[in-house]
Each structure stands twice: as structure tokens, then as C-alpha cells.
Write a protein that holds these residues in place. Structure first.
Motif, PDB file in Angstrom:
ATOM      1  N   LEU A 280       2.776  22.591   3.057  1.00 46.53           N
ATOM      2  CA  LEU A 280       3.374  21.399   2.461  1.00 46.53           C
ATOM      3  C   LEU A 280       2.965  21.241   1.006  1.00 46.53           C
ATOM      4  CD1 LEU A 280       3.023  18.651   5.242  1.00 46.53           C
ATOM      5  CD2 LEU A 280       4.942  20.199   4.791  1.00 46.53           C
TER       6      LEU A 280
ATOM      7  N   CYS B 181       3.229  14.252   7.419  1.00 45.55           N
ATOM      8  CA  CYS B 181       2.145  13.886   6.496  1.00 45.55           C
ATOM      9  C   CYS B 181       1.088  13.049   7.207  1.00 45.55           C
ATOM     10  CB  CYS B 181       2.703  13.108   5.312  1.00 45.55           C
ATOM     11  SG  CYS B 181       3.924  14.002   4.345  1.00 45.55           S
TER      12      CYS B 181
ATOM     13  N   GLU C 115       9.390  16.324  -0.757  1.00 44.74           N
ATOM     14  CA  GLU C 115       8.741  15.370   0.144  1.00 44.74           C
ATOM     15  C   GLU C 115       9.030  15.709   1.601  1.00 44.74           C
ATOM     16  OE1 GLU C 115       8.363  10.565   1.029  1.00 44.74           O
ATOM     17  OE2 GLU C 115       9.285  11.291  -0.834  1.00 44.74           O
TER      18      GLU C 115
ATOM     19  N   ALA D 120      -1.040  21.779   6.084  1.00 46.64           N
ATOM     20  CA  ALA D 120      -1.396  21.230   4.769  1.00 46.64           C
ATOM     21  C   ALA D 120      -1.105  22.226   3.659  1.00 46.64           C
ATOM     22  CB  ALA D 120      -2.871  20.827   4.754  1.00 46.64           C
TER      23      ALA D 120
ATOM     24  N   TRP E 120       3.242  10.602   2.204  1.00 52.72           N
ATOM     25  CA  TRP E 120       3.285  11.753   1.292  1.00 52.72           C
ATOM     26  C   TRP E 120       2.517  11.461   0.004  1.00 52.72           C
ATOM     27  CZ3 TRP E 120       3.204  16.547   0.641  1.00 52.72           C
ATOM     28  CH2 TRP E 120       3.743  17.216  -0.461  1.00 52.72           C
TER      29      TRP E 120
ATOM     30  N   LEU F  92      -1.099  11.681   0.823  1.00 55.46           N
ATOM     31  CA  LEU F  92      -1.566  13.060   0.968  1.00 55.46           C
ATOM     32  C   LEU F  92      -1.711  13.733  -0.387  1.00 55.46           C
ATOM     33  CD1 LEU F  92      -2.339  15.407   2.786  1.00 55.46           C
ATOM     34  CD2 LEU F  92       0.096  15.960   3.022  1.00 55.46           C
TER      35      LEU F  92
END
Length: 358
Positions: free
Chosen positions: A128, A149, A143, A125, A170, A173
Motif C-alpha cells: 500500500l 488501512c 488511496e 503495509a 489512509w 496510515l
């Protein structure tokens, strides 16, 4: 499969390195999108999180953070920062792969600890989301792959409703972490992720099953666990299916689903136990459980039910617990009786047992 581990970290780091190298020639001294840090400082933070999470696991930190931090050498530029992200990401992936199952280390959300899969999910997490923050400031797209995701959402955000029509994992998230919007949903402020709960119960431990693990169990897999011969039993797979259905319906509530009953001595899963859902409007939560046949007659279910009941009755929203058992299932009736439940009027020809706070 959406389960978390070192391979997921490697995948996330490879994605981040590709995105960041495409903008390595730009000015990383500008603020990252939505943050007070510069892009370079944000990259340093990603690497720091990787090392910090690895240190928590290797140090077996019980009740606090291991007291150290890392910093980029003075004069390090974007390419050097990316190399540090790759190196430290590899460290965390290696630690996750080699940490024995059952080891938990301090992290405050929500219950003071996380296991290796939890730290893997948090590491994924972090890389990203902060790669997105850097790329946003530098005018690039970040992305990640949809399944990556989805894995983060199902592990750390089981309370977040599934991706709506027209959205992507995405965008969900980003919304779940206060970075984006979704049609029909108010901004999620403040936001927080959820690491699965673990409850000691004498010879066994109750381990909360994530939606990702529940999906795997319901589909005939192991849920990332090592099972005793004959396990998981049919009731555990049905309960996993209930968690999966509730998750995709947007009504799953963390801690009020399925728990794996794991033998503490050797980390072998012997059964499942949990709730049919969160407490109702009267504060009553219904419990259910089963054990693989090879694990029965050892007191595991009784100890697990005592622990789970004690935890539940300590929650302010709970006023009582209910167990509904078929009349012919005398073994299960013995479990609830030994755990302190008392007989109630029958429910639809089944025996009912209840437990209230002392």
C-alpha cells in the motif's frame, strides 16, 4: 473484521495493480515520492518484500534474515514489474494461508519475531505504502479501501491514536509512516511498526492480542484463535473490551494489554492474561487473568503468570506488579501465591498481592 491473512494480501495487491496499471505508460525511471529509488526499483522492492516475508516463514528463520534477494530481469518495464508484484503477492498469500498457527520467524521489530499474520500485515503495509510512493511521483491517486488501512493500523500500529475528525484511515496510515501530516499532531519521525509479543511459559505461550483481535473477541468472536470448549471466558472478553476502549481513546500501549494463553502442544487458546494498562506513575502495573473452566487445575495460569511477571519486571519502567482478587476466589489466590506474589493490605474489600524485582 480487521483480522489479517491471505485475503488481505490479495485485496492489497489487487488495489496496487489497478493503481499502477493506470500509470504504466509513464516514465518509471523517475524517483518515487519521498524515496531515493526509482519507481521501477520501488516496484522491485515490493516484490522483494513479498518473497522475503514468505521465505522467512517457510524457512522458519530463527534469528536472522534468510540470505537471498530477488531482482527484476534486465529490461523489465512497468507492466512486467506489476506482474511480478501480483505473482509474488500470491506467493506470500499462499504461504500465510498454509503456515501453521504458532510458527514465528525472525523480524527485528519489536521482539525479534512475527507470525504469519504479522508478515501478512507487513506485506499489506509495504504494497500500500510503496504503491503510494510510485503513484505520488507519477501524479496519480493511490488511496486504498478504508477497512484495509484500518486493518494495518490495528495490527501494526496499535500505539497510533485513532483517526481524528476530518481524517481518514489512509491519512492516519500515511502519518504513522512519516508520509503525511495530521492536524494537531507533530510529525512522527522516526516511525516503526509493532508486531505482537509472544512469551513462552512452559506448557503454554502468551500471545499479545492486537486491537483488531480484541475488537473481535469483545464482539463475541474468536479473535482469530481456536478456543478450548467453554472459551473464551467472560473475563477475557471483558479484558478485550478494555483494550478496544483504550485503543479508540488513543491510550492503548502495546504490550500492556491482553494476552491469549495458548496451549503450546496444539495451539488451543485456554484463557486470557494481561495488564489493566501500562505502569502507573509509580511504576506499578496491575495484572489480571482467567482460564476457561476446562483448562483449570493444570498449572497453566501459574506458569503464564510467572512468565508474564518475569517479562514485566525486566522492563525499566516497572517497579512492582499488583493483583487484586475477590476474597472468595481462592483458586486465583493460589495462582498468584505460587507465582511468587505476597499478600498486601486489602484494596476495597478485595485481597491484594504484590511482586517486586528480586
Amino acid at each position: 473484521m480487521l483480522l489479517m491473512g491471505g485475503d488481505r494480501i490479495d485485496e492489497a495487491v489487487a488495489h496496487a495493480a489497478k493503481v499502477l496499471r493506470a500509470v504504466a505508460d509513464r516514465d518509471w525511471n523517475v524517483k518515487a515520492g519521498g524515496l531515493d529509488w526509482s519507481c521501477l526499483k520501488t516496484a522491485e522492492h515490493i516484490a522483494g518484500d513479498f518473497v522475503f516475508y514468505a521465505g522467512q516463514l517457510t524457512g522458519r528463520a530463527a534469528d536472522t534474515y534468510v540470505p537471498f534477494e530477488i531482482a527484476l530481469d534486465e529490461g523489465t518495464g512497468p507492466e512486467g514489474a506489476i506482474e511480478v508484484i501480483e505473482a509474488t503477492g500470491g506467493m506470500l498469500a499462499a504461504v500465510v494461508r498454509t503456515t501453521p498457527r504458532g510458527v514465528r520467524a525472525y523480524h527485528p521489530y519489536p521482539s525479534g519475531a512475527a507470525d504469519a499474520t504479522g508478515f501478512a500485515a507487513m506485506g499489506v503495509a509495504e504494497v500500500l505504502l510503496h504503491t503510494h510512493d510510485i503513484a505520488r511521483a507519477l501524479g496519480a491517486d493511490a488511496e486504498p479501501p478504508a477497512d484495509l488501512c484500518e486493518a494495518v493500523l490495528s495490527h501494526l500500529f496499535p500505539h497510533v491514536p485513532p483517526t481524528p475528525a476530518g481524517g481518514t484511515p489512509w491519512t492516519t496510515l500515511l502519518w504513522a509512516t512519516g508520509r503525511g501530516t495530521l492536524p494537531g499532531r507533530a510529525a512522527l519521525v522516526p516511525w516503526r511498526w509493532h508486531n505482537p509479543l509472544s512469551l513462552p511459559a512452559g506448557p503454554v505461550v502468551l500471545r499479545e492480542v492486537t486491537p483488531a483481535a480484541a475488537m473481535d473477541l469483545a464482539a463475541g468472536g474468536t479473535g482469530g484463535l481456536t478456543w478450548i470448549d467453554g472459551g473464551p471466558f467472560d473475563g477475557t472478553r471483558r479484558a478485550a473490551g478494555m483494550v478496544t476502549k483504550a485503543y479508540f481513546a488513543g491510550v492503548h500501549r502495546p504490550m500492556w494489554g491482553l494476552y491469549a494463553v495458548v496451549r503450546a502442544a496444539d495451539e488451543t487458546a485456554v484463557g486470557g492474561m494481561g495488564f489493566h494498562g501500562p505502569p502507573d506513575e509509580n511504576g506499578c502495573a496491575e495484572v489480571g487473568y482467567d482460564l476457561a473452566e476446562a483448562a483449570r487445575g493444570r498449572g497453566y495460569a501459574t506458569e503464564a503468570l510467572r512468565s508474564l511477571s518475569r517479562w514485566a519486571l525486566g522492563r525499566p519502567e516497572v517497579t512492582s506488579l499488583l493483583a487484586v482478587i475477590e476474597p472468595t476466589n481462592t483458586a486465583s489466590q493460589g495462582v498468584v501465591t505460587r507465582a511468587g506474589y505476597v499478600r498486601l493490605p486489602d484494596r476495597d474489600a478485595n485481597h491484594a498481592y504484590g511482586l517486586h524485582p528480586a
